[in-house]
Design a protein around this motif. Structure first.
Motif, PDB file in Angstrom:
ATOM      1  N   TYR A   1      14.272 -12.474  -7.063  1.00 48.82           N
ATOM      2  CA  TYR A   1      12.939 -12.509  -7.668  1.00 48.82           C
ATOM      3  C   TYR A   1      13.023 -12.923  -9.130  1.00 48.82           C
ATOM      4  O   TYR A   1      12.237 -13.747  -9.609  1.00 48.82           O
ATOM      5  CB  TYR A   1      12.302 -11.131  -7.554  1.00 48.82           C
ATOM      6  N   GLN A   2      14.000 -12.377  -9.799  1.00 50.72           N
ATOM      7  CA  GLN A   2      14.231 -12.727 -11.205  1.00 50.72           C
ATOM      8  C   GLN A   2      14.411 -14.234 -11.340  1.00 50.72           C
ATOM      9  O   GLN A   2      13.812 -14.892 -12.187  1.00 50.72           O
ATOM     10  CB  GLN A   2      15.485 -11.993 -11.686  1.00 50.72           C
TER      11      GLN A   2
ATOM     12  N   MET B   1      -0.596  -3.688 -11.887  1.00 51.12           N
ATOM     13  CA  MET B   1      -0.396  -2.262 -11.676  1.00 51.12           C
ATOM     14  C   MET B   1      -1.730  -1.533 -11.557  1.00 51.12           C
ATOM     15  O   MET B   1      -1.863  -0.604 -10.773  1.00 51.12           O
ATOM     16  CB  MET B   1       0.436  -1.680 -12.817  1.00 51.12           C
TER      17      MET B   1
ATOM     18  N   ILE C   1      10.525 -14.892 -11.933  1.00 46.41           N
ATOM     19  CA  ILE C   1      10.392 -14.511 -13.327  1.00 46.41           C
ATOM     20  C   ILE C   1      10.868 -15.611 -14.257  1.00 46.41           C
ATOM     21  O   ILE C   1      10.167 -16.009 -15.196  1.00 46.41           O
ATOM     22  CB  ILE C   1      11.153 -13.196 -13.580  1.00 46.41           C
TER      23      ILE C   1
ATOM     24  N   ALA D   1      16.029  -8.268  -6.021  1.00 46.30           N
ATOM     25  CA  ALA D   1      15.588  -8.251  -7.411  1.00 46.30           C
ATOM     26  C   ALA D   1      16.160  -9.452  -8.147  1.00 46.30           C
ATOM     27  O   ALA D   1      15.448 -10.126  -8.907  1.00 46.30           O
ATOM     28  CB  ALA D   1      16.031  -6.959  -8.084  1.00 46.30           C
TER      29      ALA D   1
ATOM     30  N   GLY E   1       4.523   1.364   0.161  1.00 43.24           N
ATOM     31  CA  GLY E   1       5.939   1.259  -0.183  1.00 43.24           C
ATOM     32  C   GLY E   1       6.766   0.899   1.038  1.00 43.24           C
ATOM     33  O   GLY E   1       6.292   0.999   2.177  1.00 43.24           O
TER      34      GLY E   1
ATOM     35  N   LYS F   1       4.120  -5.800  -7.439  1.00 42.04           N
ATOM     36  CA  LYS F   1       4.164  -4.342  -7.450  1.00 42.04           C
ATOM     37  C   LYS F   1       5.304  -3.853  -6.549  1.00 42.04           C
ATOM     38  O   LYS F   1       6.063  -2.951  -6.893  1.00 42.04           O
ATOM     39  CB  LYS F   1       2.820  -3.793  -6.962  1.00 42.04           C
TER      40      LYS F   1
ATOM     41  N   MET G   1       8.048  -5.405  -5.672  1.00 41.67           N
ATOM     42  CA  MET G   1       9.362  -5.666  -6.265  1.00 41.67           C
ATOM     43  C   MET G   1       9.668  -4.631  -7.343  1.00 41.67           C
ATOM     44  O   MET G   1      10.791  -4.141  -7.439  1.00 41.67           O
ATOM     45  CB  MET G   1       9.404  -7.060  -6.889  1.00 41.67           C
ATOM     46  N   ILE G   2       8.683  -4.336  -8.122  1.00 46.43           N
ATOM     47  CA  ILE G   2       8.905  -3.380  -9.203  1.00 46.43           C
ATOM     48  C   ILE G   2       9.222  -2.004  -8.632  1.00 46.43           C
ATOM     49  O   ILE G   2      10.093  -1.295  -9.126  1.00 46.43           O
ATOM     50  CB  ILE G   2       7.681  -3.357 -10.142  1.00 46.43           C
ATOM     51  N   SER G   3       8.550  -1.644  -7.556  1.00 49.58           N
ATOM     52  CA  SER G   3       8.809  -0.337  -6.965  1.00 49.58           C
ATOM     53  C   SER G   3      10.171  -0.268  -6.281  1.00 49.58           C
ATOM     54  O   SER G   3      10.812   0.774  -6.284  1.00 49.58           O
ATOM     55  CB  SER G   3       7.724   0.009  -5.945  1.00 49.58           C
TER      56      SER G   3
ATOM     57  N   ALA H   1      12.854  -2.527  -6.627  1.00 54.61           N
ATOM     58  CA  ALA H   1      13.951  -3.331  -7.187  1.00 54.61           C
ATOM     59  C   ALA H   1      15.295  -2.609  -7.116  1.00 54.61           C
ATOM     60  O   ALA H   1      16.304  -3.193  -6.716  1.00 54.61           O
ATOM     61  CB  ALA H   1      13.634  -3.707  -8.630  1.00 54.61           C
ATOM     62  N   ARG H   2      15.300  -1.337  -7.446  1.00 59.55           N
ATOM     63  CA  ARG H   2      16.572  -0.618  -7.487  1.00 59.55           C
ATOM     64  C   ARG H   2      17.197  -0.461  -6.115  1.00 59.55           C
ATOM     65  O   ARG H   2      18.406  -0.290  -5.998  1.00 59.55           O
ATOM     66  CB  ARG H   2      16.363   0.779  -8.098  1.00 59.55           C
ATOM     67  N   ASN H   3      16.375  -0.477  -5.076  1.00 61.81           N
ATOM     68  CA  ASN H   3      16.926  -0.353  -3.730  1.00 61.81           C
ATOM     69  C   ASN H   3      17.355  -1.691  -3.128  1.00 61.81           C
ATOM     70  O   ASN H   3      18.004  -1.714  -2.096  1.00 61.81           O
ATOM     71  CB  ASN H   3      15.906   0.310  -2.790  1.00 61.81           C
TER      72      ASN H   3
ATOM     73  N   GLU I   1       0.812  -1.214   0.000  1.00 69.82           N
ATOM     74  CA  GLU I   1       0.000   0.000   0.000  1.00 69.82           C
ATOM     75  C   GLU I   1       0.841   1.258   0.000  1.00 69.82           C
ATOM     76  O   GLU I   1       0.559   2.213  -0.727  1.00 69.82           O
ATOM     77  CB  GLU I   1      -0.907  -0.030   1.236  1.00 69.82           C
TER      78      GLU I   1
ATOM     79  N   PRO J   1      18.890  -4.699  -4.890  1.00 65.56           N
ATOM     80  CA  PRO J   1      19.337  -5.436  -6.071  1.00 65.56           C
ATOM     81  C   PRO J   1      19.416  -6.937  -5.832  1.00 65.56           C
ATOM     82  O   PRO J   1      19.109  -7.718  -6.729  1.00 65.56           O
ATOM     83  CB  PRO J   1      20.730  -4.858  -6.338  1.00 65.56           C
TER      84      PRO J   1
END
Lengths: 222, 222, 222, 222
Positions: free
Chosen positions: C142-143, C188, C147, C139, C44, C126, C128-130, C132-134, C42, C136
């Motif tokens: 998850y990949q 999304m 994925i 991510a 982040g 959602k 992970m997408i939000s 991911a950059r924080n 909800e 790695p």
DNA sequence: TATGAATGAGGCTTCATTCAT
DNA sequence: AATGAATGAAGCCTCATTCAT
């Protein structure tokens, strides 16, 4: 102890109401280290709250972390700040000493007291002894930067005495401790148990040193 | 001394300890004090977690608080428990001593090391020195129960030496520190900085004591 | 969303006033992960306060850290908890599928929605997408854990269709994305922009999926 | 688009930019928005520190707050600034399009990628999706200023195809998502999970778009 | 305008202590 | 008596924001 932090509040004259937000980038680190030294010595590392240090230095909590990234780094900085390399100077001073070696020992003890023992700097020895086990790297640093140079200086003095026939042959490595033990002892009186004890039992450092030195010299001299 | 260090003092003989499980209940407080002493000495009061103490004593966190109402009380109990009044016994022992006073001093230092310095009991001196400022009442208690009796014992020894003409006239109050300073020093080597330093620099206590005593006696004798 | 955490409050019968201190070691981690999933999705990661998570799980701040050593570890646990290895089962299910490949694709999309898309688990995509950059490493995890298996499953379906002559020759690596893109899109809509938008614009997932699948199949079939 | 991204769009020609120092003052807000967009996209709103934004824009922390009253307002400005109303222009462009509707769809996807998807502007879509729940008013604004116009544009294209008999009758409201879903997907590959994944898995946007468009057109055409 | 030192609310985390079992 | 899950006050540290220069 903390009188020095009070001093800064007394400007040359005007005595204007202190501005809410002082800008003193230059002076800050020193003031913070000052405050931290006092508090660490008095209460120990863990029992000293960062906010207290900041408050005593007259700044806010956040400001402390502008200058020192963590309480632990502050602690390290306090130790480093107060040891610096004064040994070079002292080594020269003793190199040039011309009197008898007993006089040299007397002089050594006296100036140690005047320049270190009696100052706030002695507090960091107490500090190191209390916290050594929690900061092994600092302890190593202290051993290397303070204890060793000090021992070498004292060893040279004793060797001079033996070489010149003033002292008996000595177990020099351990005789060094005969000089350092009273120093440690005095520091502990000042900053630890001695500070918690009625005045009557307070040790008079000059008298203590005089007494120790004479017994010592008597014991080491031929 | 804590119960376990007393147990250690028990001669090699039979003395079958009651089966482990049986004596647990009565032994608990002692086991906790034991564990606490070790940890407090090693890490200081604040850095020691109650749970660790409990774990080392083999009980759960809750049990600790069954026996000691707070960590602070635990600390105080550790100190009090380990400050046994053995001075009566020692006073008698020294009262009855028949040899020369220099021998008495040698004996004094040696048995101090054997009975206290070398044992875990020396840890509480380190503890007291580290934490005195945070526990002023304990410091006073320690001063009264340990430092004063010890000083009186040492003072009597020195006075005997002076009275018997073995020692020079001395500033006795302060000469006492000539005996205690090396003890303090040795304890600090053992529990503080000395414990954080490479083996090579380690002090050999017997050799250290021998060295100090000889210098001392030389210094105090006529 | 958080309805599941409400369920726990309804015991089989008695409905006594909830005891102040519940002891629920077994259930706690799940409840905390539940609460955390809801809040992370909800608001982040950063905007979710640990205390909120604890409160929603019905425990105090401290309890959270009894089960997860840090907020970041909690986040990781949330992600891991909700992905688990359901692919083995699904792979088998699709291995055994007997109908036409277009039916298989329809079935795939439908059960994806029923089993994942419509559940709270979709929130972690959602998330992970939000974030991911924080995170790695997360991510990458998850990949690898989600994925890739998902892509392999979809690839096998498409290859089956091509092999059986139901589908045209396809750029299979990228055709896979034709199936996953609508899933991402739907997630999304559900957890991000779609959740901030007036009802009227809300997407009806079943209708959306039906629409996409038919265009897709039309596009891939001979 | 922020000012700098417009500058980039300038054709290779002369257009000597005014000397760096001169245009600083007017360029400041744009430089800050630029820097902020990059960082918000990369790290999210909460994980981006104001100081970092300022530093990347080459100004001091204080200056940032001279132009934007708060980090939140900066965020909103970033989003608003980058949601330019270019739809008028695009609408005209597509109004004037003369080729077949499938070509129109191909063209649409291609120029979307060239003009938006491949540029930093795509970052705000990622940003909006990540932060929509924390900025509902922005989400509404985005919905209104971007999503709706975009959907209407796509809807008109699809309707044209149906009207001209090129496409089958379609559930147009939802068929629109068939075009937007791959865009969203591509943006997420670029800015989120795809950015955290080894090169090998990187998606080639042109190939991806080509693949999707062909399946799509195949699926929608008669 | 621009700077950057200073602030202080707020969040994460620890751990002594409690208490139901 | 013993356990250990739970609590929550307290401490460290961050960082958006302010403001004197």
């Amino acid at each position: 102890m903390s009188s020095s932090s009070n001093l800064k509040a007394v400007p040359a004259a005007a005595e204007t109401a202190p501005p809410r937000r002082e800008r003193r980038k230059e002076a800050r680190p020193g003031e913070l280290l000052d405050a931290a030294l006092d508090l660490f010595v008095e209460k120990g590392f863990a029992a000293t709250r960062s906010e207290e240090v900041a408050a005593r230095a007259g700044v806010s909590k956040g400001t402390l972390f502008l200058y020192f990234p963590s309480k632990e780094e502050l602690f390290k900085a306090v130790v480093r700040e107060n040891i610096s390399g004064r040994f070079a100077e002292w080594n020269e001073e003793f190199e040039a000493f011309e009197g008898s070696t007993p006089d040299m020992v007397r002089y050594c003890m006296r100036v140690w007291w005047e320049r270190l023992g009696a100052t706030r700097a002695s507090g960091i020895t107490k500090l190191m002894i209390s916290e050594a086990r929690n900061f092994p790297d600092l302890a190593a640093f202290y051993q290397q930067e303070v204890i060793q140079p000090a021992h070498e200086l004292m060893r040279r003095i004793l060797q001079r005495g033996v070489a010149r026939g003033e002292f008996r042959p000595l177990d020099i490595d351990y005789a060094v401790f005969s000089i350092s033990a009273p120093m440690i002892f005095l520091i502990m009186m000042k900053h630890s148990l001695g500070a918690c004890v009625p005045r009557d039992y307070a040790v008079d450092p000059e008298r203590y040193i005089a007494s120790q030195v004479e017994i010592l010299l008597n014991g080491m001299c031929k």
